[in-house]
Design a protein around this motif. Structure first.
Motif, PDB file in Angstrom:
ATOM      1  N   ILE A  44      -1.517   9.665  -3.043  1.00 19.44           N
ATOM      2  CA  ILE A  44      -1.135  10.699  -4.004  1.00 19.44           C
ATOM      3  C   ILE A  44       0.329  10.530  -4.412  1.00 19.44           C
ATOM      4  CG2 ILE A  44      -0.531  13.165  -4.123  1.00 19.44           C
ATOM      5  CD1 ILE A  44      -3.335  12.913  -4.809  1.00 19.44           C
ATOM      6  N   LYS A  45       1.179  10.222  -3.422  1.00 19.26           N
ATOM      7  CA  LYS A  45       2.622  10.116  -3.675  1.00 19.26           C
ATOM      8  C   LYS A  45       3.036   8.710  -4.116  1.00 19.26           C
ATOM      9  CE  LYS A  45       3.594  13.587  -0.114  1.00 19.26           C
ATOM     10  NZ  LYS A  45       4.197  13.830   1.242  1.00 19.26           N
ATOM     11  N   ARG A  46       2.102   7.772  -4.131  1.00 19.46           N
ATOM     12  CA  ARG A  46       2.391   6.355  -4.404  1.00 19.46           C
ATOM     13  C   ARG A  46       3.446   5.833  -3.435  1.00 19.46           C
ATOM     14  NH1 ARG A  46       1.700   7.426  -9.990  1.00 19.46           N
ATOM     15  NH2 ARG A  46      -0.473   7.166 -10.545  1.00 19.46           N
ATOM     16  N   ASP A  47       3.349   6.213  -2.173  1.00 19.02           N
ATOM     17  CA  ASP A  47       4.285   5.805  -1.119  1.00 19.02           C
ATOM     18  C   ASP A  47       3.708   4.581  -0.401  1.00 19.02           C
ATOM     19  OD1 ASP A  47       5.896   5.495   1.087  1.00 19.02           O
ATOM     20  OD2 ASP A  47       5.889   7.617   1.664  1.00 19.02           O
ATOM     21  N   TRP A  48       4.124   3.383  -0.865  1.00 26.63           N
ATOM     22  CA  TRP A  48       3.521   2.175  -0.337  1.00 26.63           C
ATOM     23  C   TRP A  48       3.890   1.942   1.123  1.00 26.63           C
ATOM     24  CZ3 TRP A  48      -0.467  -0.494  -0.490  1.00 26.63           C
ATOM     25  CH2 TRP A  48      -0.537  -1.740   0.139  1.00 26.63           C
ATOM     26  N   LYS A  49       5.087   2.331   1.525  1.00 28.56           N
ATOM     27  CA  LYS A  49       5.500   2.153   2.909  1.00 28.56           C
ATOM     28  C   LYS A  49       4.559   2.888   3.865  1.00 28.56           C
ATOM     29  CE  LYS A  49       9.494   2.608   5.991  1.00 28.56           C
ATOM     30  NZ  LYS A  49      10.904   3.051   6.111  1.00 28.56           N
ATOM     31  N   ALA A  50       4.248   4.149   3.516  1.00 27.07           N
ATOM     32  CA  ALA A  50       3.353   4.945   4.365  1.00 27.07           C
ATOM     33  C   ALA A  50       1.936   4.397   4.321  1.00 27.07           C
ATOM     34  CB  ALA A  50       3.370   6.406   3.906  1.00 27.07           C
ATOM     35  N   ALA A  51       1.468   3.998   3.109  1.00 29.59           N
ATOM     36  CA  ALA A  51       0.113   3.452   2.988  1.00 29.59           C
ATOM     37  C   ALA A  51      -0.013   2.136   3.743  1.00 29.59           C
ATOM     38  CB  ALA A  51      -0.233   3.245   1.511  1.00 29.59           C
ATOM     39  N   ASN A  52       1.019   1.305   3.659  1.00 34.04           N
ATOM     40  CA  ASN A  52       0.978  -0.002   4.307  1.00 34.04           C
ATOM     41  C   ASN A  52       0.924   0.124   5.825  1.00 34.04           C
ATOM     42  OD1 ASN A  52       1.002  -2.883   4.053  1.00 34.04           O
ATOM     43  ND2 ASN A  52       3.107  -2.867   4.823  1.00 34.04           N
ATOM     44  N   ALA A  53       1.573   1.167   6.355  1.00 33.41           N
ATOM     45  CA  ALA A  53       1.542   1.384   7.806  1.00 33.41           C
ATOM     46  C   ALA A  53       0.112   1.606   8.289  1.00 33.41           C
ATOM     47  CB  ALA A  53       2.417   2.584   8.165  1.00 33.41           C
ATOM     48  N   VAL A  54      -0.711   2.291   7.482  1.00 32.50           N
ATOM     49  CA  VAL A  54      -2.116   2.520   7.830  1.00 32.50           C
ATOM     50  C   VAL A  54      -2.925   1.238   7.639  1.00 32.50           C
ATOM     51  CG1 VAL A  54      -4.212   3.818   7.260  1.00 32.50           C
ATOM     52  CG2 VAL A  54      -1.984   4.962   7.220  1.00 32.50           C
ATOM     53  N   LEU A  55      -2.663   0.540   6.536  1.00 36.00           N
ATOM     54  CA  LEU A  55      -3.480  -0.622   6.179  1.00 36.00           C
ATOM     55  C   LEU A  55      -3.161  -1.836   7.049  1.00 36.00           C
ATOM     56  CD1 LEU A  55      -3.420  -0.221   2.303  1.00 36.00           C
ATOM     57  CD2 LEU A  55      -5.325   0.254   3.850  1.00 36.00           C
ATOM     58  N   VAL A  56      -1.978  -1.893   7.574  1.00 38.67           N
ATOM     59  CA  VAL A  56      -1.654  -2.981   8.507  1.00 38.67           C
ATOM     60  C   VAL A  56      -2.506  -2.849   9.760  1.00 38.67           C
ATOM     61  CG1 VAL A  56       0.130  -3.829  10.099  1.00 38.67           C
ATOM     62  CG2 VAL A  56       0.683  -3.447   7.698  1.00 38.67           C
ATOM     63  N   GLU A  57      -2.707  -1.605  10.181  1.00 40.46           N
ATOM     64  CA  GLU A  57      -3.540  -1.358  11.364  1.00 40.46           C
ATOM     65  C   GLU A  57      -5.005  -1.635  11.071  1.00 40.46           C
ATOM     66  OE1 GLU A  57      -4.881   2.387  14.248  1.00 40.46           O
ATOM     67  OE2 GLU A  57      -3.100   2.566  13.005  1.00 40.46           O
ATOM     68  N   LYS A  58      -5.461  -1.164   9.861  1.00 37.98           N
ATOM     69  CA  LYS A  58      -6.881  -1.348   9.507  1.00 37.98           C
ATOM     70  C   LYS A  58      -6.968  -1.733   8.016  1.00 37.98           C
ATOM     71  CE  LYS A  58      -9.502   1.169  12.861  1.00 37.98           C
ATOM     72  NZ  LYS A  58     -10.866   1.627  13.065  1.00 37.98           N
ATOM     73  N   PRO A  59      -6.800  -3.000   7.668  1.00 36.55           N
ATOM     74  CA  PRO A  59      -6.819  -3.429   6.257  1.00 36.55           C
ATOM     75  C   PRO A  59      -8.144  -3.169   5.555  1.00 36.55           C
ATOM     76  CG  PRO A  59      -6.741  -5.325   7.755  1.00 36.55           C
ATOM     77  CD  PRO A  59      -6.520  -4.121   8.588  1.00 36.55           C
ATOM     78  N   GLU A  60      -9.244  -3.075   6.316  1.00 33.18           N
ATOM     79  CA  GLU A  60     -10.556  -2.817   5.684  1.00 33.18           C
ATOM     80  C   GLU A  60     -10.640  -1.447   5.035  1.00 33.18           C
ATOM     81  OE1 GLU A  60     -11.087  -1.746  10.105  1.00 33.18           O
ATOM     82  OE2 GLU A  60     -10.009  -3.229   8.884  1.00 33.18           O
ATOM     83  N   LEU A  61      -9.660  -0.553   5.328  1.00 34.41           N
ATOM     84  CA  LEU A  61      -9.698   0.792   4.756  1.00 34.41           C
ATOM     85  C   LEU A  61      -9.484   0.797   3.240  1.00 34.41           C
ATOM     86  CD1 LEU A  61      -7.864   3.021   7.412  1.00 34.41           C
ATOM     87  CD2 LEU A  61     -10.314   2.642   7.076  1.00 34.41           C
ATOM     88  N   VAL A  62      -9.068  -0.322   2.657  1.00 31.40           N
ATOM     89  CA  VAL A  62      -8.928  -0.377   1.186  1.00 31.40           C
ATOM     90  C   VAL A  62     -10.287  -0.186   0.512  1.00 31.40           C
ATOM     91  CG1 VAL A  62      -6.857  -1.812   1.152  1.00 31.40           C
ATOM     92  CG2 VAL A  62      -9.120  -2.910   1.156  1.00 31.40           C
ATOM     93  N   ARG A  63     -11.367  -0.498   1.232  1.00 33.29           N
ATOM     94  CA  ARG A  63     -12.705  -0.339   0.649  1.00 33.29           C
ATOM     95  C   ARG A  63     -13.493   0.793   1.313  1.00 33.29           C
ATOM     96  NH1 ARG A  63     -12.274  -5.071   3.468  1.00 33.29           N
ATOM     97  NH2 ARG A  63     -11.517  -6.001   1.522  1.00 33.29           N
ATOM     98  N   TYR A  64     -12.773   1.678   1.992  1.00 31.36           N
ATOM     99  CA  TYR A  64     -13.374   2.849   2.629  1.00 31.36           C
ATOM    100  C   TYR A  64     -13.081   4.105   1.799  1.00 31.36           C
ATOM    101  CZ  TYR A  64     -14.688   0.734   7.128  1.00 31.36           C
ATOM    102  OH  TYR A  64     -15.284  -0.006   8.117  1.00 31.36           O
ATOM    103  N   SER A  65     -14.020   5.016   1.850  1.00 32.93           N
ATOM    104  CA  SER A  65     -13.786   6.312   1.217  1.00 32.93           C
ATOM    105  C   SER A  65     -12.827   7.125   2.086  1.00 32.93           C
ATOM    106  CB  SER A  65     -15.093   7.079   1.046  1.00 32.93           C
ATOM    107  OG  SER A  65     -14.825   8.396   0.607  1.00 32.93           O
ATOM    108  N   ILE A  66     -11.852   7.795   1.438  1.00 35.22           N
ATOM    109  CA  ILE A  66     -10.949   8.677   2.174  1.00 35.22           C
ATOM    110  C   ILE A  66     -11.129  10.133   1.746  1.00 35.22           C
ATOM    111  CG2 ILE A  66      -9.242   6.884   2.677  1.00 35.22           C
ATOM    112  CD1 ILE A  66      -7.580   7.910   0.322  1.00 35.22           C
ATOM    113  N   THR A  67     -12.178  10.399   0.952  1.00 37.49           N
ATOM    114  CA  THR A  67     -12.555  11.783   0.604  1.00 37.49           C
ATOM    115  C   THR A  67     -14.062  11.906   0.705  1.00 37.49           C
ATOM    116  OG1 THR A  67     -12.962  11.474  -1.773  1.00 37.49           O
ATOM    117  CG2 THR A  67     -10.666  11.824  -1.096  1.00 37.49           C
TER     118      THR A  67
END
Length: 566
Positions: A44-67
């Motif tokens: 929502i905030k376009r905060d790549w630093k925060a998003a990257n912290a999650v995706l580094v742990e689980k990169p497959e979440l780019v194709r997961y639903s978050i809602t």
């Protein structure tokens, strides 16, 4: 104007959407709160630093639903508003972690991330995703009812529409006549006239129905008008020096329409039937069926009689064959007419408490008269002419005269404003809002439209007077002596043009242009005296159905304004 509902574009029994993996949303709640909610907030905030912290742990979440609606992080980011630079950086990074198939994932509403970006007008986001996968432009969203280009147009995002349209092919299999027409109309409705022009150049059929005329008729600000001597451009000298894109589009549409048969032009100008009026809709169906019936029988009459008369028979045999055919013809016509008439047998009460039948009844009477007339004419010709050549010629002439007279009478009945609930509606929409540029363009190619009247028997000039549109009224000065036949016309209540000028201007341009009752009264008097000079002297003292002259009506309608100005 009523636009085709989006639900009509639905594909019957659509396949399920191409949803992302729902494991995170449907899995352990604590895991979703730690990863899913964090990724959602970062997107929502376009905060790549925060998003990257999650995706580094689980990169497959780019194709997961978050809602629960099936939105991925890209769906959320694509539809959000914020700093354009942050948006570009965030989406670039996210798309870089995704495959082309990932970009095609849809939420529960069938929307891809590109669709949501188009609907939000985030054109840079659209560009990033389209660069990777052009097929995204052809994936239908909104419950499989709307393409991304249509969504951008619907929400009025010009830059997004311009970019997506430039990169789209409206001949692709995802496009139909229906959604092409809808796109064209919505572009015009949202003042994207250059896009509309381009669509029409490539797909001229989009303007065949004329529905866009109603959209343009309501847009007076979209048309450039050069003053003075406004009408000289429309009858003789051509077009204004400066032309808006709306005017160019109107010209393209109107040039195609004006080439059609007169009856088809009239149908386009009238538009669709009024809603919530079952009786008049039934009349429309009856009249249409009777018109088809008359056309079919007229053709049958001419073809069969020509066939009989062209055969080398004895004159007596031809006469008998013609008599037998005419007898059968009138019986069939009468029976079929009655079948149609009986579909709406009851009279109606119109708004003036007058009882009358619909136009189909009058056509029924015309057909009855035609049946008697043609039978008598044929009998008379057969009795008076014995010579083969004379008989053939006279029979053809008699039948031709009957057909011609019936055509003229049926046209008179159908065009009677008493039976029309929307006669030339496009013209009067434009006249009511003061769209003189629109009217000039229509009149320039079809001058006879000045004689059209609406349901209340008022011309565009009467409408201009009633609504205080000086530019429309001023057209009277440019049509020469024809104005002397228009200004005396009375409406359905017996009001002539001066009566309409005598009615107080409520909530219109005169009232808005002046401050205070005294100034408004002054403007009303100036307007009344101007119209008075245009109306023939003998009509200035004519009574309307309420027994009032224009002067009496003016005094009655303006008494409160006079009191306020004292």
């Amino acid at each position: 104007m009523e636009r085709t509902p989006l639900t009509t574009l639905l594909i019957p029994n659509p396949l399920p959407p191409n949803l992302p993996c729902m494991d995170l949303v449907q899995g352990p709640r604590l895991e979703y709160l730690r990863l899913g909610v964090s990724l959602y907030e970062a997107s929502i905030k376009r905060d790549w630093k925060a998003a990257n912290a999650v995706l580094v742990e689980k990169p497959e979440l780019v194709r997961y639903s978050i809602t629960e609606n099936g939105d991925t992080a890209l769906h959320v980011a694509a539809s959000a508003k914020g700093d354009p630079k942050l948006m570009v950086d965030f989406v670039n990074n996210l798309v870089g972690m995704m495959t082309n198939k990932d970009l095609e994932l849809q939420n529960a509403n069938y929307n891809t991330a590109l669709y949501l970006a188009a609907a939000a007008g985030n054109v840079e986001t659209v560009k990033i995703m389209m660069k990777r996968n052009r097929d995204l432009l052809t994936i239908i969203g909104a419950g499989e009812t709307m393409l991304p280009l249509c969504a951008a147009a619907l929400y009025g995002h010009y830059d997004a529409v311009k970019f997506i349209y430039k990169n789209s092919n409206l001949d692709d299999c995802c496009w139909t006549d229906q959604n092409r027409g809808w796109l064209f109309e919505i572009c015009v409705d949202n003042d994207m006239f250059d896009i509309g022009l381009s669509i029409m150049e490539k797909q001229p059929e989009v303007a065949n129905t004329g529905s866009t005329l109603q959209v343009l008729a309501r847009k007076p600000k979209a048309f450039y008008i050069e003053k003075p001597h406004i009408i000289s451009r429309f009858f003789i000298l051509g077009t204004p020096k400066k032309e808006t894109k709306a005017l160019l589009l109107l010209r393209e549409i109107w040039e195609d329409i004006v080439k059609k048969p007169k009856r088809e032009i009239n149908n386009i100008l009238r538009g669709p039937p009024e809603p919530n009026n079952k009786q008049r809709k039934a009349w429309c169906v009856q009249v249409t069926r009777l018109q088809v019936l008359l056309s079919e029988h007229r053709q049958k009459l001419m073809v069969e009689t020509n066939s009989i008369l062209s055969r080398p028979l004895e004159s007596s045999n031809q006469a008998i064959e013609i008599q037998n055919f005419i007898t059968k013809y009138v019986e069939d016509l009468r029976n079929e007419t009655q079948n149609i008439i009986q579909s709406v047998p009851l009279p109606v009460i119109n708004q003036d408490n007058e009882t009358f039948y619909g136009p189909a009844k009058e056509l029924d009477n015309l057909i009855s008269t035609h049946i008697v007339r043609i039978h008598e004419e044929i009998q008379d010709v057969i009795k008076r002419f014995q010579d083969d050549h004379d008989l053939n010629f006279e029979l053809k002439m008699a039948i031709g005269d009957c057909v011609y007279n019936m055509d003229n009478e049926s046209e008179r009945i159908i065009s009677n404003p008493r039976y029309s609930t929307y006669s030339s509606r496009v013209l009067f929409i434009a006249a009511e809002v003061g769209n003189v540029g629109f009217l000039i363009e229509l009149l320039r190619q079809y001058p006879d439209l000045i004689w059209k009247v609406n349901d209340k028997n008022r011309t565009i000039f009467h409408i201009g007077v009633k609504h205080r549109h000086e530019d429309i009224y001023n057209l009277l000065y440019e049509i020469g002596s024809m104005k002397d036949m228009i200004t005396p016309l009375k409406d359905h209540k017996g009001n002539n043009m001066l009566h309409l000028a005598g009615k107080i201007a409520k909530g219109n341009r005169l009232e808005n242009a002046t401050s205070g009752a005294a100034l408004q009264m002054q403007r009303e008097l100036v307007w009344f005296h101007e119209v008075e000079s245009m109306v023939p002297p003998s009509y200035r003292y004519r009574n309307n159905e309420d027994g009032l002259t224009p002067y009496e009506l003016f005094s009655k309608d303006h008494k409160d304004l006079v009191r306020e100005g004292d």
